[in-house]
Write a protein that holds these residues in place. Structure first.
Motif, PDB file in Angstrom:
ATOM      1  N   SER A 536       0.824  -1.205   0.000  1.00  0.00           N
ATOM      2  CA  SER A 536       0.000   0.000   0.000  1.00  0.00           C
ATOM      3  C   SER A 536       0.857   1.253   0.000  1.00  0.00           C
ATOM      4  CB  SER A 536      -0.917  -0.014   1.222  1.00  0.00           C
ATOM      5  OG  SER A 536      -1.680   1.160   1.281  1.00  0.00           O
ATOM      6  N   ARG A 537       1.931   1.233   0.782  1.00  0.00           N
ATOM      7  CA  ARG A 537       2.819   2.392   0.836  1.00  0.00           C
ATOM      8  C   ARG A 537       3.482   2.627  -0.526  1.00  0.00           C
ATOM      9  NH1 ARG A 537       6.326   0.604   4.287  1.00  0.00           N
ATOM     10  NH2 ARG A 537       5.058   1.199   6.096  1.00  0.00           N
ATOM     11  N   LEU A 538       3.880   1.553  -1.176  1.00  0.00           N
ATOM     12  CA  LEU A 538       4.509   1.667  -2.494  1.00  0.00           C
ATOM     13  C   LEU A 538       3.550   2.277  -3.504  1.00  0.00           C
ATOM     14  CD1 LEU A 538       6.768   1.029  -4.549  1.00  0.00           C
ATOM     15  CD2 LEU A 538       5.740  -1.234  -4.828  1.00  0.00           C
ATOM     16  N   MET A 539       2.289   1.787  -3.539  1.00  0.00           N
ATOM     17  CA  MET A 539       1.309   2.342  -4.475  1.00  0.00           C
ATOM     18  C   MET A 539       1.081   3.823  -4.202  1.00  0.00           C
ATOM     19  SD  MET A 539      -1.625  -0.581  -5.072  1.00  0.00           S
ATOM     20  CE  MET A 539      -1.993  -0.871  -3.343  1.00  0.00           C
ATOM     21  N   GLY A 540       1.002   4.182  -2.931  1.00  0.00           N
ATOM     22  CA  GLY A 540       0.759   5.574  -2.579  1.00  0.00           C
ATOM     23  C   GLY A 540       1.899   6.488  -2.950  1.00  0.00           C
ATOM     24  N   ASP A 541       3.110   6.000  -2.829  1.00  0.00           N
ATOM     25  CA  ASP A 541       4.288   6.843  -3.081  1.00  0.00           C
ATOM     26  C   ASP A 541       4.652   6.946  -4.559  1.00  0.00           C
ATOM     27  OD1 ASP A 541       4.522   7.281  -0.379  1.00  0.00           O
ATOM     28  OD2 ASP A 541       6.141   5.824  -0.079  1.00  0.00           O
ATOM     29  N   ALA A 542       4.390   5.891  -5.335  1.00  0.00           N
ATOM     30  CA  ALA A 542       4.967   5.821  -6.673  1.00  0.00           C
ATOM     31  C   ALA A 542       3.967   5.843  -7.820  1.00  0.00           C
ATOM     32  CB  ALA A 542       5.836   4.552  -6.787  1.00  0.00           C
ATOM     33  N   SER A 543       2.674   5.758  -7.552  1.00  0.00           N
ATOM     34  CA  SER A 543       1.699   5.764  -8.652  1.00  0.00           C
ATOM     35  C   SER A 543       1.594   7.153  -9.275  1.00  0.00           C
ATOM     36  CB  SER A 543       0.321   5.314  -8.151  1.00  0.00           C
ATOM     37  OG  SER A 543       0.358   3.973  -7.714  1.00  0.00           O
ATOM     38  N   ILE A 544       1.248   7.182 -10.544  1.00  0.00           N
ATOM     39  CA  ILE A 544       1.190   8.446 -11.282  1.00  0.00           C
ATOM     40  C   ILE A 544       0.026   9.326 -10.829  1.00  0.00           C
ATOM     41  CG2 ILE A 544       0.680   9.429 -13.568  1.00  0.00           C
ATOM     42  CD1 ILE A 544       2.362   7.215 -14.791  1.00  0.00           C
ATOM     43  N   CYS A 545      -1.156   8.702 -10.634  1.00  0.00           N
ATOM     44  CA  CYS A 545      -2.341   9.515 -10.369  1.00  0.00           C
ATOM     45  C   CYS A 545      -3.032   9.071  -9.085  1.00  0.00           C
ATOM     46  CB  CYS A 545      -3.308   9.447 -11.544  1.00  0.00           C
ATOM     47  SG  CYS A 545      -4.335   7.963 -11.571  1.00  0.00           S
ATOM     48  N   GLY A 546      -4.138   9.736  -8.799  1.00  0.00           N
ATOM     49  CA  GLY A 546      -4.847   9.511  -7.558  1.00  0.00           C
ATOM     50  C   GLY A 546      -5.425   8.123  -7.402  1.00  0.00           C
ATOM     51  N   LEU A 547      -5.723   7.412  -8.502  1.00  0.00           N
ATOM     52  CA  LEU A 547      -6.281   6.074  -8.365  1.00  0.00           C
ATOM     53  C   LEU A 547      -5.300   5.177  -7.620  1.00  0.00           C
ATOM     54  CD1 LEU A 547      -8.187   3.973 -11.003  1.00  0.00           C
ATOM     55  CD2 LEU A 547      -6.475   2.927  -9.554  1.00  0.00           C
ATOM     56  N   GLY A 548      -4.081   5.087  -8.120  1.00  0.00           N
ATOM     57  CA  GLY A 548      -3.086   4.240  -7.474  1.00  0.00           C
ATOM     58  C   GLY A 548      -2.664   4.765  -6.117  1.00  0.00           C
ATOM     59  N   GLN A 549      -2.590   6.089  -6.009  1.00  0.00           N
ATOM     60  CA  GLN A 549      -2.148   6.684  -4.750  1.00  0.00           C
ATOM     61  C   GLN A 549      -3.135   6.414  -3.615  1.00  0.00           C
ATOM     62  OE1 GLN A 549      -1.658  10.787  -5.866  1.00  0.00           O
ATOM     63  NE2 GLN A 549       0.001  10.315  -7.301  1.00  0.00           N
ATOM     64  N   ALA A 550      -4.427   6.297  -3.950  1.00  0.00           N
ATOM     65  CA  ALA A 550      -5.449   6.078  -2.921  1.00  0.00           C
ATOM     66  C   ALA A 550      -5.934   4.640  -2.864  1.00  0.00           C
ATOM     67  CB  ALA A 550      -6.640   7.005  -3.173  1.00  0.00           C
ATOM     68  N   ALA A 551      -5.473   3.788  -3.778  1.00  0.00           N
ATOM     69  CA  ALA A 551      -5.997   2.424  -3.867  1.00  0.00           C
ATOM     70  C   ALA A 551      -5.749   1.623  -2.595  1.00  0.00           C
ATOM     71  CB  ALA A 551      -5.394   1.702  -5.067  1.00  0.00           C
ATOM     72  N   GLY A 552      -4.690   1.948  -1.880  1.00  0.00           N
ATOM     73  CA  GLY A 552      -4.385   1.203  -0.670  1.00  0.00           C
ATOM     74  C   GLY A 552      -5.188   1.628   0.543  1.00  0.00           C
ATOM     75  N   ASN A 553      -5.986   2.674   0.432  1.00  0.00           N
ATOM     76  CA  ASN A 553      -6.712   3.184   1.605  1.00  0.00           C
ATOM     77  C   ASN A 553      -7.660   2.157   2.236  1.00  0.00           C
ATOM     78  OD1 ASN A 553      -5.419   5.627   1.602  1.00  0.00           O
ATOM     79  ND2 ASN A 553      -7.028   6.730   0.512  1.00  0.00           N
ATOM     80  N   PRO A 554      -8.416   1.378   1.461  1.00  0.00           N
ATOM     81  CA  PRO A 554      -9.260   0.362   2.108  1.00  0.00           C
ATOM     82  C   PRO A 554      -8.454  -0.642   2.916  1.00  0.00           C
ATOM     83  CG  PRO A 554      -9.946   0.705  -0.172  1.00  0.00           C
ATOM     84  CD  PRO A 554      -8.653   1.437   0.003  1.00  0.00           C
TER      85      PRO A 554
END
Length: 567
Positions: A536-554
């Motif tokens: 989740s931390r990796l997706m939040g730090d390295a994704s291009i847009c808000g979808l990937g950056q917030a995908a780990g929130n659940p």
């Protein structure tokens, strides 16, 4: 030896006028019959590149699918590489691309929503039974959120939606062949004008109000973008105006966030409030062309907007501006502003790297004012009633009005116009008639699938921009989904992660691979909490847009607040 060819006039028979070569042209060949069919469908419509998605819709609406032959013919007719046409057609979920040798899809497609509110309401069982009972010539498939969470479960028969769907209701719709949307009752042009509508726009057009006074009113009202980011509206207009023209405007009506349906609610009832706000905004930033991007799941809204825009144009209210409605094709990612702009330009909806930002380099490389529907909906009221009227609303130290889309385990779901900063307990008790009988309040999504999950013990946190971040959540578009003691939060989090996996555009590795990996980890009997946290931390730090950056929130919320549901 390279083959030598002549340039061929666009409307010539494919191959006509070319010099003889030693062999067949490389790539897919254009079928003359398919080319004739495509040309007849397009008629005198422009062949400009940005209309590719519109033309794909035209072909699919006619033929029921997109054959390889028709895609090749369309590429030839528009002067686009075939690879570009195929990659766009296969990117969007609502295009049915049929390869050579494959059968075309059945005449009727039934989509059953499997996003969280519909899932809780029994859409899984609905789909299973429909797959067995729908009969020959009907395809039943799952689909993501359709923007009708207040009437869950929802099915779509062709382009006609069925809310509060039961097996019998959907089967009856299939048998009637009811595949086209019915237009809801709404406030039309004449009624809107009779009630004082367009008076504020007229003040702008006749010079009795200047652009600076409009922006000042927005600043003083503290109106913020209601699409999710919450950026101050007046400041955005000033930023766009700071860049040299010509400028453009884009309206985002692609609310695909599970739990969100407020834009649909307003457009199906009061389209001219939105239109007036949009025209005022376009006048302020001197945008001579406006694109309204409407998700494909809202066919009735496209018809309403086109009918009512024609009336506004006939009344001279467009002031020479061109308003164009563009149709989405089933891609949640196009709710992200730069992905939406790519889609309007006829491309795959891939988010852009920033900077530059859309305000400076947006549609077709021009400075672009981008807004969501609800933000523009408020403009008339703020100018008419005053900035203080808007800013004076609010609870618990917050300011303004918010349209909360509420669904889930409450007695009265729907769009609730309430003061900013209201708590979830107040929202449930005062606006939603309380919890369903036999259900105890357990948890809630304050901002849709990406906004995280909070427990009932945190039911007194004000719901607004900036109030939820310290808890790992955010308000977003104010899509509130309420859960009860009948719900397992691990199952909820998995449903949300499956949505993100399906809707990832695939452009960046952290999101594309991360969401898939997270789903697989969550499907295992035992959760690897350490690996899920790292992922989740990796997706939040390295994704291009808000979808990937917030995908780990659940996942983050599940691990932080609901360990009893998986321990």
């Amino acid at each position: 030896m390279a083959h030598s060819t002549q340039v061929v006039a666009k409307h010539d028979h494919p191959g006509a006028g070319r010099k003889k070569t030693s062999g067949t042209r490389k790539g897919r060949q254009v079928d003359p019959a398919a080319l004739a069919e495509v040309r007849q469908l397009l008629g005198d419509r422009s062949r400009q590149r940005d209309l590719l998605i519109e033309h794909l819709h035209l072909i699919q609406d006619h033929a029921g699918c997109l054959s390889e032959a028709n895609l090749s013919a369309l590429a030839y007719e528009m002067g686009i590489a075939q690879t570009e046409v195929f990659e766009v057609a296969t990117f969007y979920a609502h295009f049915d691309v049929v390869k050579a040798g494959q059968e075309a899809p059945p005449a009727i497609t039934v989509r059953v929503c499997d996003s969280i509110s519909c899932k809780m309401a029994g859409s899984g069982e609905l789909q299973t039974v429909l797959e067995r009972e729908a009969g020959h010539g009907v395809r039943v498939i799952r689909a993501p959120c359709m923007g009708r969470c207040d009437s869950a479960p929802v099915a779509e028969v062709g382009h006609s939606h069925v809310g509060n769907a039961t097996i019998q209701i959907v089967l009856d719709a299939i048998r009637r062949g009811n595949t086209h949307p019915d237009l809801p009752e709404y406030e039309g042009y004449e009624a809107y004008v009779k009630a004082g509508g367009y008076a504020k726009l007229q003040e702008c057009l006749d010079g009795s109000r200047n652009a600076e006074s409009v922006i000042d009113a927005l600043d003083n009202s503290e109106l913020r973008g209601m699409g999710g980011a919450g950026f101050p509206a007046g400041r955005k207009w000033r930023i766009v105006n700071s860049y040299p023209g010509p400028r453009l405007m884009a309206v985002n009506c692609d609310e695909g966030e599970p739990g969100t349906f407020k834009d649909r609610y307003y457009l199906e009832r009061y389209p001219h409030r939105f239109i007036e706000g949009m025209l005022i905004a376009a006048w302020v930033v001197e945008a001579k062309k406006v694109y309204i991007y409407v998700r494909d799941e809202y066919p009735a809204i496209r018809k309403i907007l086109q009918q009512e825009l024609d009336k506004a144009k006939a009344a001279g209210l467009l002031d020479g501006r061109e308003i164009e409605i563009r149709r989405g094709a089933g891609a949640y990612i196009c709710g992200e502003e730069s992905a939406m702009i790519e889609s309007i330009e006829g491309k795959r909806g891939l988010p852009r790297n920033r900077p530059p930002y859309v305000a400076e380099v947006g549609l077709f490389g021009r400075p672009t004012l981008e807004h969501n529907v609800e933000t523009l909906y408020w403009v008339r009221d703020i100018l008419e009633k005053g900035a203080e009227w808007f800013s004076s609303a609010g609870r618990h130290g917050r300011k303004g009005w918010r349209s909360y889309s509420v669904s889930g385990r409450v007695k009265e779901p729907g769009v609730k116009l309430a003061p900013a900063g209201i708590t979830i307990r107040e929202l449930i008790d005062e606006y939603c008639g309380g919890m369903l009988d036999g259900h105890g309040f357990k948890a809630y999504l304050p901002g849709g699938a990406s906004g995280g999950i909070l427990p009932a013990s945190m039911g007194d946190v004000p719901l607004d921009f900036g109030t939820l971040e310290e808890y790992g959540c955010f308000i977003g578009s104010a899509a509130v989904v309420v859960f009860s003691d009948h719900d397992n939060m691990r199952d909820v989090a998995l449903n949300l992660m499956e949505f993100f996996e399906d809707e990832s555009c695939g452009q960046c590795t952290p999101c594309r691979v991360g969401t898939e990996k997270a789903v697989k980890l969550m499907q295992k009997p035992e959760l690897d909490t350490e690996l899920l946290t790292e992922l989740s931390r990796l997706m939040g730090d390295a994704s291009i847009c808000g979808l990937g950056q917030a995908a780990g929130n659940p996942v983050n919320s599940l691990l932080k607040y609901f360990r009893e549901d998986f321990s």
